[in-house]
Design an enzyme around this catalytic site. Structure first.
Site, PDB file in Angstrom:
ATOM      1  N   ASP A  78      73.475  46.029  57.320  1.00 49.36           N
ATOM      2  CA  ASP A  78      72.350  45.498  56.560  1.00 49.36           C
ATOM      3  C   ASP A  78      71.187  46.476  56.696  1.00 49.36           C
ATOM      4  O   ASP A  78      70.569  46.579  57.746  1.00 49.36           O
ATOM      5  CB  ASP A  78      71.949  44.115  57.094  1.00 49.36           C
ATOM      6  CG  ASP A  78      70.928  43.416  56.204  1.00 49.36           C
ATOM      7  OD1 ASP A  78      70.379  44.082  55.314  1.00 49.36           O
ATOM      8  OD2 ASP A  78      70.689  42.215  56.396  1.00 49.36           O
TER       9      ASP A  78
ATOM     10  N   HIS B 110      68.339  46.400  55.120  1.00 49.34           N
ATOM     11  CA  HIS B 110      67.033  45.804  54.900  1.00 49.34           C
ATOM     12  C   HIS B 110      66.641  44.912  56.077  1.00 49.34           C
ATOM     13  O   HIS B 110      67.474  44.277  56.709  1.00 49.34           O
ATOM     14  CB  HIS B 110      67.026  45.008  53.591  1.00 49.34           C
ATOM     15  CG  HIS B 110      67.197  45.888  52.400  1.00 49.34           C
ATOM     16  ND1 HIS B 110      66.167  46.618  51.874  1.00 49.34           N
ATOM     17  CD2 HIS B 110      68.279  46.193  51.657  1.00 49.34           C
ATOM     18  CE1 HIS B 110      66.606  47.321  50.846  1.00 49.34           C
ATOM     19  NE2 HIS B 110      67.895  47.077  50.693  1.00 49.34           N
TER      20      HIS B 110
ATOM     21  N   SER C 126      81.637  42.339  67.811  1.00 53.05           N
ATOM     22  CA  SER C 126      81.363  42.428  69.243  1.00 53.05           C
ATOM     23  C   SER C 126      80.259  41.480  69.682  1.00 53.05           C
ATOM     24  O   SER C 126      80.052  41.281  70.868  1.00 53.05           O
ATOM     25  CB  SER C 126      80.968  43.865  69.599  1.00 53.05           C
ATOM     26  OG  SER C 126      79.848  44.268  68.845  1.00 53.05           O
TER      27      SER C 126
END
Length: 831
Positions: free
Chosen positions: A776, A778, A829
């Protein structure tokens, strides 16, 4: 076994099999620093010159590769010391064994001879120390050279380069020939600080393999230069992996620059990604004020043992500052520990083999079945934008860069570049513009789509960009042989490909032709070894509402073809030039935007992966006027006879209304909280500061804190934006606009919030790590949550965007954080 006991091909194949078998059994030990050991010998100029170069006009001290000819005893002694310390793999003393690097000493013509000599010297000693229980191997080192293909040497000209891709390929090809002639078992491209240099080395290696008629194992090792987790040329660890994984390496890893402790987060990230083996040879800590290294062998070995116990490594050794003592300590520490299992070999682990399309600029761009629609910015295209074409023709490259930058700022996750203009030298224009883009981090953080009908123009771009690009496009219009030739070259450059639904008979214009061509192309590529996840089909978007009945089903055929590709061609993606669909209404931007919006809404639901669009001019499906949306939908979905005529008639009224530029401000009469929500959803910044202040003052009069503005109307607006985005009724560019409204509103509130904290004497309730995770780019959600937490008395530590999971966890431990706040896709994870 020696090189003379079998013919060369048979011997090398046998050695490769033996190497791979050992790597499956245990962690192998690489040797340590060559330069550090040479420096300890305190050699003088005469040692480097010897008799052969006594009269050479340039200073030669420091040219360690030359010692293979003038002081082979020194290099042999170092190799022997490492072998006695337990090294399984010797690295040849050929770090600067390319023409471009030897040219600094006036010895460019010596490159081939140096590589042969370095390989023979290491080969002989490795064979001498080999036993049935502990065979020794030789890795032929291909260093980074003294120049960078991605970075400008001139601060006044960011597009300047002092070495070309072709020059590097020629140099690395010569070096690879010399190393293999001298008997190496492995080719090691190491200390990579510019990924484009490494791509040239790997291109040369593949070219050499074609010549030789067989392959050698290839090791790739990059250099993370500092705590930022990036290479010198700016790539993140994952972007670096995405850019080079096409080489099918034996191992992928890191060396140099950092000590073992600082390298661990990046190693952990790579270990989760790599479907090959992982190697590492760090420095002996960070250099001290005198250029020395203070970390003792035992401390470094203990850290590397921790890596092995965590299942992170397959090959380990040392770089700057290390010596045989370090290698002995590492070998002892790793004795008996099992090797890491590659990601694809771990049951249930699909981190690498989930068949994502893995692209890269400076940052990784991974596209999978669960990804949202990907916007490909279209305005850097001379055939589609007259304004951009004028900029390029007039040499106004700064203005052209501003167009590219705006596309990224408006939400483009990939930037399409096209220089196909009759008045242009397209190869030169593509080369210049990609060089300049590569010097602009806020643009080149995303991947490029190199768009041309001429292969030589595409190839010019591929030679200029360090990340993993998309080739737009290849097709079977010239037959299968040319199609496969271009596909193989694209892969050798490390690129994904867009495949047009175009064959020897022409472009496909019906559903049946589209899927027939796509299936044929898919089968050819996959059979040839091309990764299915790097195939992107463009089933051809044609103009609708043209008045020609045969064109009425064009949009439907495209949408159905996209759905068929998703369901029948495993792991392949789809794309298209969205603006083509509305070409009949050029000049009427309101109707064109409506057509694009409706078309994308249905195409994305059918499975369209990406589209070439103007990222700043996409509408919101639910915002279209009902009459216009209905008429457009009739045309796009071919629901009614005469739908095109109806839309044409409506278009005249829509165009007229647009010319009047009547702005509906009825919403300005609404209560202030509703006005703020509306501004958030529509991305309107004009009134946001005044409305935020009005809302704050009204709430303050009720005894409520300024934070209530964020927690109330602003969050209500963002929740609506999130719902629309998740439903495919709003695209990333609109979300970015909404975020700008939020940013302005919050900026106005911050002084009041800080004053409130001072007034109430609030103390920290705890420490929280905030980050936008990998996947991501942003930081919209993170910033909003960070403000809310900060205003509620928490100490917020913001790590930024695109942060590896391992770095987040390490930061949490280091700062004693009570919680971790994440924005974006949760990585496995951290689940």
């Amino acid at each position: 076994m020696t090189a003379t006991s079998l013919d060369a091909t048979g011997w090398q194949a046998d050695r490769s099999a033996e190497l791979r078998a050992l790597l499956a059994q245990r962690i192998l030990i690489l040797d340590g620093a060559m330069g550090t050991m040479v420096q300890r010998r305190k050699l003088v100029e005469a040692d480097y010159r010897g008799e052969r170069f006594a009269a050479h006009p340039k200073d030669l001290k420091g040219n360690n590769d030359l010692l293979c000819l003038t002081r082979p005893d020194v290099i042999a002694g170092i190799h022997e010391a490492y072998l006695e310390a337990g090294a399984d793999i010797l690295e040849t003393n050929s770090f600067n064994g390319t023409r471009v690097s030897q040219g600094e000493y006036g010895l460019a013509d010596l490159a081939y001879e140096l590589n042969v000599a370095a390989a023979k010297l290491a080969r002989g000693l490795a064979d001498k120390h080999s036993t049935p229980d502990k065979p020794r191997f030789v890795a032929g080192v291909l260093g980074p050279t003294s120049r960078t293909a991605s970075l400008s040497p001139d601060v006044n000209d960011p597009g300047a380069r002092n070495v070309s891709f072709d020059q590097l390929v020629a140099d690395y090809l010569e070096a690879a020939r010399g190393l293999t002639a001298g008997g190496v078992d492995i080719l090691l491209v190491e200390t990579i600080f510019d990924t484009l240099n490494a791509k040239a080395a790997l291109f040369a290696i593949e070219k050499f393999f074609d010549e030789a008629g067989r392959r050698w194992p290839v090791m790739i090792s990059g250099t993370i230069t500092d705590a930022s987790g990036r290479t010198l040329s700016g790539q993140t660890a994952e972007a670096f992996w995405n850019s080079l994984r096409h080489a099918r390496p034996l191992s992928f890893g890191f060396n140099c620059a950092l000590g073992a402790k600082d390298l661990r987060p990046h190693l952990e990230e790579l270990s989760k990604l790599a479907d090959c083996l992982v190697s590492v040879h760090p420095n002996a800590g960070l250099p001290n004020a005198f250029g020395g290294y203070d970390e003792p062998p035992e401390a470094m070995a203990a850290e590397i043992r921790d890596w092995a116990e965590a299942g992170l490594i397959n090959i380990a050794g040392g770089c700057c500052g290390t010596s045989p003592d370090y290698i002995r300590a590492i070998a002892d520490a790793l004795e008996g520990l099992p090797p890491r299992r590659p990601a694809s070999a771990v049951p249930g682990d699909t981190a690498s083999h989930n068949f994502r399309l893995r692209l890269a600029g400076l940052e990784a761009c991974n596209i999978g079945d669960d990804s949202l629609f990907v916007n490909v910015g279209e305005r850097t295209n001379v055939t589609g934008s007259k304004a951009f074409a004028r900029m390029i023709l007039e040499g106004r490259y700064d203005d052209a860069l501003a167009v590219a930058r705006q596309q990224v700022e408006n939400g483009a996750q990939i930037v399409d570049i096209n220089m196909d203009e009759a008045m242009l030298d397209s190869v030169a224009a593509m080369s210049r513009f990609v060089d300049l883009v590569g010097s602009e981090p806020d643009i080149c953080k995303v991947p490029l789509m190199l768009d041309s009908s001429k292969w030589e123009v595409i190839e010019a771009g591929l030679k200029r960009f360090q990340g993993k690009c998309v080739v737009n496009s290849i097709s079977m219009k010239e037959g299968e042989a040319k199609f496969l030739e271009h596909a193989r070259l694209a892969r050798r450059y490390g690129a994904a490909v867009i495949v047009m639904a175009f064959d020897e008979q022409g472009q496909a214009d019906t559903f049946e032709r589209k899927i027939s061509i796509c299936q044929r192309a898919y089968e050819l590529l996959v059979k040839d070894g091309f990764p299915a996840e790097d195939i992107i089909f463009d089933p051809n978007i044609f103009a609708i509402a043209t008045g020609i009945p045969e064109h009425d089903n064009y949009a439907v055929d495209f949408i159905n073809a996209v759905r068929w590709i998703r369901e029948n061609l495993p792991h392949a993606r789809s794309s298209g030039g969205v603006s083509n669909v509305s070409f009949s209404f050029r000049g009427n931007e309101a109707v064109r935007e409506a057509i694009h919006t409706v078309f994308l809404y249905h195409a994305v639901k059918a499975g369209l992966t990406m589209g070439i669009v103007n990222a700043g001019q996409l509408g919101v499906y639910d915002d279209l006027a009902p009459e216009l949306r209905e008429a457009v939908e009739d045309v796009v979905l071919n629901r009614k006879v005469g739908a095109g005529d109806t839309l044409i008639e409506l278009a005249t009224r829509v165009k007229g209304a647009a010319k009047e530029q009547v702005v509906d401000l009825a919403w300005r009469q609404w209560p202030v909280d509703k006005r703020l929500e509306h501004a958030m959803v529509k991305g309107i910044t004009e009134y946001v500061v005044a409305d935020t202040e009005e809302c704050r003052a009204a709430l303050a009069a009720e005894g409520r804190p300024p934070l209530s503005v964020i927690e109330g109307p602003l969050m209500n607006g963002m929740n609506t934006v999130g719902d629309l985005f998740g439903a495919g009724r709003m695209f990333l560019p609109q979300v970015v606009k909404s975020a700008r409204v939020m940013k302005q509103a919050v900026a106005h509130l911050i002084p009041y919030i800080e004053e409130e904290k001072r007034r109430t004497g609030s103390t920290s309730k705890g420490r929280i790590i905030m980050a936008t995770v990998k996947g991501d780019v942003h930081d919209i959600g993170k910033n909003i949550v960070g403000v809310v937490l900060g205003c509620n008395g928490y100490e917020v530590i913001d790590l930024g965007v695109m942060v590896p999971a391992e770095k987040i966890l390490h930061a949490a431990k280091e700062h004693g954080a009570q919680a971790i706040g994440l924005s974006g896709l949760i990585t496995p994870s951290l689940e």
